[in-house]
Enzyme design. Structure first.
Site, PDB file in Angstrom:
ATOM      1  N   GLU A  53       0.833  -1.193   0.059  1.00 12.05           N
ATOM      2  CA  GLU A  53       0.072  -0.029   0.024  1.00 12.05           C
ATOM      3  C   GLU A  53       0.886   1.307  -0.041  1.00 12.05           C
ATOM      4  O   GLU A  53       0.591   2.401  -0.812  1.00 12.05           O
ATOM      5  CB  GLU A  53      -0.944   0.131   1.200  1.00 12.05           C
ATOM      6  CG  GLU A  53      -1.834   1.063   1.220  1.00 12.05           C
ATOM      7  CD  GLU A  53      -2.705   1.530   2.446  1.00 12.05           C
ATOM      8  OE1 GLU A  53      -2.706   2.495   2.954  1.00 12.05           O
ATOM      9  OE2 GLU A  53      -3.078   0.370   2.897  1.00 12.05           O
TER      10      GLU A  53
ATOM     11  N   ASN B 283      -2.058  -4.136   9.888  1.00 13.83           N
ATOM     12  CA  ASN B 283      -3.232  -3.756  10.736  1.00 13.83           C
ATOM     13  C   ASN B 283      -3.228  -4.565  12.087  1.00 13.83           C
ATOM     14  O   ASN B 283      -3.444  -4.103  13.077  1.00 13.83           O
ATOM     15  CB  ASN B 283      -4.526  -3.615  10.299  1.00 13.83           C
ATOM     16  CG  ASN B 283      -5.136  -4.643   9.909  1.00 13.83           C
ATOM     17  OD1 ASN B 283      -5.942  -5.192  10.789  1.00 13.83           O
ATOM     18  ND2 ASN B 283      -5.003  -5.384   8.524  1.00 13.83           N
TER      19      ASN B 283
ATOM     20  N   SER C 126       0.369  -8.960   8.236  1.00 17.06           N
ATOM     21  CA  SER C 126      -0.723  -7.821   8.268  1.00 17.06           C
ATOM     22  C   SER C 126      -0.398  -6.942   9.136  1.00 17.06           C
ATOM     23  O   SER C 126      -0.047  -6.947  10.153  1.00 17.06           O
ATOM     24  CB  SER C 126      -1.983  -8.747   8.773  1.00 17.06           C
ATOM     25  OG  SER C 126      -3.091  -7.625   9.125  1.00 17.06           O
TER      26      SER C 126
END
Length: 410
Positions: free
Chosen positions: A178, A316, A314
């Site tokens: 991202e 988050n 991950s």
């Protein structure tokens, strides 16, 4: 909010019933206290918010629908759909191929692709350079695009402030898909630099104040700044945006720190700070905010330990682990399979990127109280699996079905 058609294998009747009950009681999402699942000898404090977010469900729906509607066609993903090994494994089993790994290493050469191949853009989005590469191959980069709308919102914010001649500072992990995508989109509009954490923000601040010579910048921020970045001129007007899954408190601290430097350097007040510091507001997604707030609400109560479920890569999820680790023993697992027995557990140390084998993780006394949450890319079915696994250690396996029936009938 829109609902999505997500495969039933990722759903959990128990978790769905719990979430529906909390939603009825707290429609404005202002109550971040955990849900107490009292099974007697085992008490589970379940976070108010956890599991699949809007962007993840949207990506999963598009990916599985694409597979279903295109039998016989070659289907590729640029990289992992989301950072959850179970979902990515399911896609691989259905014949989907990954073009790159999460670090950007090429797994399928571009020249192997053909114009009639399907290429799905993952939820993290992708760079403008890769979009151009696909277009040159005769493949539309937007036809099967699952980029999360909250990621696109960050791109839009970066573009807006770039058009007003602000340099963009991206708070994100430089190697994350991202952040690489956000960096690419931003640098086409304005000078851009990525800071990984507060430590790097402080170093950037030293360049802003002249405490460090501009000649040191290239070495300290290698691969994290746009071509032609001028330390002496490009840090005079700035704005901070972020990777949507970063720790909210850290992003705010970085923005406040950079703003403070700008105000001091140019003798600005709160009323005039906007002349050189763009008001970007918070660019974290709603799910990141809700999940982190829910963990903070959960940590306001007492427990023996915390279990966080999610993919080991991950972002988050790792931040939820980080919050829990500050208060109590915390075990980061990818599924109930990592709980080997009532005495043994395999869990991920994301700080050192290694799996640990711990003994006697459950308290000897009863009732045992365990905090439980999961990341935004973790299926609810895995959370239910953890609950059921824990219940077996106390001879309470039947309690999960009883609770589900009770919630659905009330």
């Amino acid at each position: 909010m829109k609902t999505f058609n997500v495969p039933i294998i990722y759903r959990s009747p128990l978790i769905t019933a719990i979430k529906q009950k909390r939603k009825q009681q707290d429609r404005m999402k202002k109550d971040f206290t955990p849900t107490l699942l009292d099974f007697g000898a085992l008490k589970i404090l379940l976070a108010r918010h956890f599991g699949f977010c809007y962007g993840v469900e949207n990506a999963i729906e598009i990916a599985f629908k694409t597979i279903e509607e295109n039998p016989g066609k070659r289907i590729f993903l640029l990289s992992e759909m989301i950072h959850n090994p179970h979902v990515n494994s399911d896609l691989l089993e259905k014949g989907v191929q990954f073009i790159m790994d999460t670090s950007g290493k090429q797994l399928v050469p571009w020249e192997a692709l053909q114009p009639d191949d399907i290429v799905i853009i993952p939820a993290f989005g992708t760079t403008l350079e890769i979009e151009a590469q696909l277009t040159s191959l005769g493949i539309s980069p937007v036809q099967y695009n699952t980029t999360c709308p909250f990621v696109e919102r960050v791109w839009n914010k970066a573009e807006q402030i770039g058009e007003k001649n602000y340099t963009v500072i991206v708070h994100g992990k430089p190697g994350h898909e991202e952040t690489r995508a956000t960096f690419s989109h931003s640098l086409h509009n304005t000078p851009t630099v990525v800071v990984n954490d507060m430590a790097e923000a402080r170093i950037l601040g030293e360049f802003m104040t002249g405490q460090r010579p501009a000649s040191d910048f290239a070495g300290l921020f290698k691969g994290q700044y746009s071509p032609g970045f001028n330390v002496e001129t490009d840090l005079q007007r700035v704005g901070v945006v972020n990777q949507t899954t970063m720790l909210a408190t850290e992003t705010q601290a970085i923005a406040d720190y950079i703003k403070g430097i700008i105000m001091q350097q140019y003798q600005l007040t709160e009323a005039t700070a906007g002349e050189r510091f763009a008001d970007t507001r918070d660019t974290l997604c709603y799910a990141t905010n809700d999940n982190q707030s829910a963990v903070n609400g959960m940590l306001a109560t007492n427990a023996d330990l915390a279990i966080v479920v999610g993919g080991y890569n991950s972002s988050n999820t790792s931040h939820l682990v980080e919050l829990c680790e500050e208060k109590m023993p915390t075990y980061f697992i990818s599924s109930e399979e990592k709980i080997l027995s009532e005495k043994e557990i395999l869990h991920w140390d994301f700080h050192h990127k290694q799996e640990l084998h711990s003994l006697h993780f459950l308290p000897e006394q009863t009732p045992a109280t365990i905090m439980l949450t999961s990341g935004a890319s973790c299926p609810d079915a895995l959370v239910e699996g953890v609950i059921r696994k824990l219940l077996t250690f106390y001879g309470l396996e039947h309690k999960a079905d009883e609770l589900a029936d009770q919630l659905m009938n009330n």
